[in-house]
Design an enzyme around this catalytic site. Structure first.
Site, mmCIF file in Angstrom:
data_model
loop_
_atom_site.group_PDB
_atom_site.id
_atom_site.type_symbol
_atom_site.label_atom_id
_atom_site.label_comp_id
_atom_site.label_asym_id
_atom_site.label_seq_id
_atom_site.Cartn_x
_atom_site.Cartn_y
_atom_site.Cartn_z
ATOM 1 N N ASP A 150 0.838 -1.175 -0.090
ATOM 2 C CA ASP A 150 0.099 0.216 0.121
ATOM 3 C C ASP A 150 0.987 1.230 -0.035
ATOM 4 O O ASP A 150 0.699 2.191 -0.574
ATOM 5 C CB ASP A 150 -1.007 -0.017 1.231
ATOM 6 C CG ASP A 150 -1.949 0.928 1.218
ATOM 7 O OD1 ASP A 150 -2.337 1.484 2.297
ATOM 8 O OD2 ASP A 150 -2.461 1.383 0.277
ATOM 9 N N LYS A 179 -9.182 8.298 -11.184
ATOM 10 C CA LYS A 179 -8.807 7.019 -11.170
ATOM 11 C C LYS A 179 -7.426 6.592 -11.402
ATOM 12 O O LYS A 179 -7.312 6.605 -12.820
ATOM 13 C CB LYS A 179 -9.782 5.959 -11.724
ATOM 14 C CG LYS A 179 -11.320 6.169 -10.853
ATOM 15 C CD LYS A 179 -12.111 5.209 -11.495
ATOM 16 C CE LYS A 179 -12.648 5.057 -12.763
ATOM 17 N NZ LYS A 179 -13.628 4.234 -13.243
HETATM 18 C C1 LIG Z 1 3.365 8.671 1.406
HETATM 19 C C2 LIG Z 1 2.648 7.532 1.623
HETATM 20 C C3 LIG Z 1 1.558 7.192 0.867
HETATM 21 C C4 LIG Z 1 0.582 6.137 1.668
HETATM 22 C C5 LIG Z 1 -0.634 5.956 1.017
HETATM 23 C C6 LIG Z 1 -1.584 5.203 1.698
HETATM 24 C C7 LIG Z 1 -3.043 5.157 1.187
HETATM 25 C C8 LIG Z 1 -4.103 4.758 2.312
HETATM 26 O O1 LIG Z 1 -3.602 3.853 2.798
HETATM 27 S S1 LIG Z 1 -5.566 5.532 2.266
HETATM 28 C C9 LIG Z 1 -6.136 4.605 3.521
HETATM 29 C C10 LIG Z 1 -7.286 3.828 3.131
HETATM 30 N N1 LIG Z 1 -8.136 4.267 2.218
HETATM 31 C C11 LIG Z 1 -9.245 4.797 2.490
HETATM 32 O O2 LIG Z 1 -9.535 4.942 3.784
HETATM 33 C C12 LIG Z 1 -10.271 5.451 1.592
HETATM 34 C C13 LIG Z 1 -11.342 5.301 1.992
HETATM 35 N N2 LIG Z 1 -12.382 5.526 0.650
HETATM 36 C C14 LIG Z 1 -12.563 6.830 0.703
HETATM 37 O O3 LIG Z 1 -12.487 7.925 1.370
HETATM 38 C C15 LIG Z 1 -13.694 7.163 -0.719
HETATM 39 O O4 LIG Z 1 -14.098 5.848 -1.158
HETATM 40 C C16 LIG Z 1 -12.337 7.558 -1.834
HETATM 41 C C17 LIG Z 1 -11.637 8.643 -1.423
HETATM 42 C C18 LIG Z 1 -11.442 6.420 -2.039
HETATM 43 C C19 LIG Z 1 -13.178 7.781 -3.319
HETATM 44 O O5 LIG Z 1 -14.286 8.650 -2.759
HETATM 45 P P1 LIG Z 1 -14.730 9.841 -3.692
HETATM 46 O O6 LIG Z 1 -13.550 10.815 -3.867
HETATM 47 O O7 LIG Z 1 -15.897 10.370 -3.313
HETATM 48 O O8 LIG Z 1 -14.701 9.308 -5.370
HETATM 49 P P2 LIG Z 1 -16.141 8.386 -5.689
HETATM 50 O O9 LIG Z 1 -16.990 9.257 -6.679
HETATM 51 O O10 LIG Z 1 -16.503 7.544 -4.633
HETATM 52 O O11 LIG Z 1 -15.408 7.257 -6.775
HETATM 53 C C20 LIG Z 1 -14.781 7.867 -7.800
HETATM 54 C C21 LIG Z 1 -14.610 6.911 -8.844
HETATM 55 O O12 LIG Z 1 -13.706 5.815 -8.371
HETATM 56 C C22 LIG Z 1 -14.538 4.633 -8.466
HETATM 57 N N3 LIG Z 1 -14.254 3.787 -7.125
HETATM 58 C C23 LIG Z 1 -14.240 4.405 -5.963
HETATM 59 N N4 LIG Z 1 -14.133 3.190 -5.067
HETATM 60 C C24 LIG Z 1 -13.845 2.003 -5.647
HETATM 61 C C25 LIG Z 1 -13.492 0.614 -5.525
HETATM 62 N N5 LIG Z 1 -13.339 0.317 -4.043
HETATM 63 N N6 LIG Z 1 -13.562 -0.307 -6.447
HETATM 64 C C26 LIG Z 1 -13.747 0.375 -7.593
HETATM 65 N N7 LIG Z 1 -14.261 1.606 -8.149
HETATM 66 C C27 LIG Z 1 -14.281 2.469 -7.247
HETATM 67 C C28 LIG Z 1 -16.038 4.905 -8.442
HETATM 68 O O13 LIG Z 1 -16.942 4.071 -8.887
HETATM 69 C C29 LIG Z 1 -16.002 6.211 -9.394
HETATM 70 O O14 LIG Z 1 -15.742 5.844 -10.571
HETATM 71 P P3 LIG Z 1 -16.475 6.606 -11.981
HETATM 72 O O15 LIG Z 1 -15.819 8.128 -11.805
HETATM 73 O O16 LIG Z 1 -16.084 5.734 -12.987
HETATM 74 O O17 LIG Z 1 -17.836 6.556 -11.518
#
Ligand SMILES: CCCCCCCC(=O)SCCNC(=O)CCNC(=O)[C@H](O)C(C)(C)COP(=O)(O)OP(=O)(O)OC[C@H]1O[C@@H](n2cnc3c(N)ncnc32)[C@H](O)[C@@H]1OP(=O)(O)O
Length: 196
Positions: free
Chosen positions: A117, A163
Site C-alpha cells: 500500500d 482513478k
Molecule cells: C506517502 C505514503 C502514501 C501512503 C498511501 C496510503 C494510502 C492509504 O492507505 S489511504 C487509507 C485507506 N483508504 C481509505 O481510507 C479510503 C476510504 N475511501 C474513501 O475515502 C473514498 O471511497 C475515496 C476517496 C477512495 C473515493 O471517494 P470519492 O472521492 O467520493 O470518489 P467516488 O466518486 O466514490 O469514486 C470515484 C470513482 O472511483 C470509483 N471507485 C471508488 N471506489 C472504488 C472501489 N473500491 N472499487 C472500484 N471503483 C471504485 C467510483 O466508482 C468512481 O468511478 P467513476 O468516476 O467511473 O464513476
C-alpha cells in the site's frame, strides 16, 4: 530525519541494493525518496483542504506518525524507495524486522500489505497528487522470510480521470522468487467532496 537512509540494522543485501540505486540516481534517471516519521506536520494547509475532519491532525499533530515509520530501528519496517520518472515506476527495497512476524519465521500478511500500500501509494501520489487507496488486491504466492530483503516494483498501469490503476510485485533480491503481486485503484481526492 530521513528514515530511508542506511542504519546499523540494515543487512548486507539492503545496503548493496541501496548503493546500487543511489548509483543509478547519479544521472537523474532514478530519485531517492526521503521518508519521515511525520511529514504532514509541515503541510497542514494541504491537509486542512482535503481532510478538514481529521480531528487528530488539529489536536495532536505531534503524536501522529506514518505507521510503517513508528517501529524502533531494525524491528519493523526498514525500507527505502526510489522513483523512475520516465518509467512512472517506484522501487521499494524492504527488510521486514522481527516485530512483523505472522506465521513463525515469516512476515505477517498485514505487514506485506502495508508495504504494498505504501509503495503503490507513493507511486500514485507522485502521478496523481493527494490520493487514497480505494481498492487493493493481493496474491500472496510465497511466504516472505522474516528479516529477509525483498524488492517491490510498482507502476501506474492506467489513469482514468481521478482513478489511478496501479500494480506491483514483490521479488527476492536475486529476482528468482515471486513472493506477492497486487493490483490497486487509487482515487485522487476532490477538495469539493467531503470524505466523511
Ligand atoms: C506517502 C505514503 C502514501 C501512503 C498511501 C496510503 C494510502 C492509504 O492507505 S489511504 C487509507 C485507506 N483508504 C481509505 O481510507 C479510503 C476510504 N475511501 C474513501 O475515502 C473514498 O471511497 C475515496 C476517496 C477512495 C473515493 O471517494 P470519492 O472521492 O467520493 O470518489 P467516488 O466518486 O466514490 O469514486 C470515484 C470513482 O472511483 C470509483 N471507485 C471508488 N471506489 C472504488 C472501489 N473500491 N472499487 C472500484 N471503483 C471504485 C467510483 O466508482 C468512481 O468511478 P467513476 O468516476 O467511473 O464513476
Amino acid at each position: 530525519m530521513d528514515l530511508s537512509l542506511p542504519n546499523p540494522s540494515w543487512s548486507k543485501d539492503m545496503r548493496l541494493l541501496f548503493d546500487q540505486f543511489m548509483k543509478k540516481s547519479e544521472d537523474g534517471s532514478w530519485k531517492h525518496l526521503p521518508s519521515y516519521k511525520n511529514k504532514f506536520s509541515r503541510r497542514i494547509e494541504d491537509i486542512k483542504v482535503f481532510f478538514p475532519d481529521a480531528k487528530l491532525i488539529k489536536e495532536k499533530i505531534s503524536q501522529a506518525q506514518l505507521f510503517p515509520r513508528n517501529f524502533e530501528e531494525g524491528l519493523g519496517f526498514e525500507y527505502a524507495m526510489f522513483h523512475n520518472h520516465a518509467e512512472d515506476r517506484t522501487v521499494c527495497i524492504f527488510q521486514g524486522g522481527p516485530y512483523l512476524q505472522g506465521a513463525p519465521g515469516f512476515l505477517h500478511g498485514g505487514a506485506i500489505a502495508t508495504m504494498i500500500d505504501s509503495t503503490l501509494g507513493m507511486t500514485a501520489l507522485i502521478a496523481g497528487g493527494i490520493v487514497m487507496t480505494a481498492n487493493l488486491n493481493i496474491n500472496f504466492k510465497r511466504p516472505i522470510p522474516l528479516c529477509s530483503v525483498v524488492v517491490i516494483n510498482s507502476q501506474v498501469d492506467k489513469v482514468e480521470g481521478r482513478k489511478l490503476f496501479l500494480s506491483c510485485n514483490i521479488r527476492s533480491v536475486d529476482e528468482q522468487t515471486l513472493y506477492s503481486e497486487a493490483t490497486s485503484l487509487f482515487v485522487k481526492l476532490d477538495p469539493e467532496k467531503s470524505l466523511t
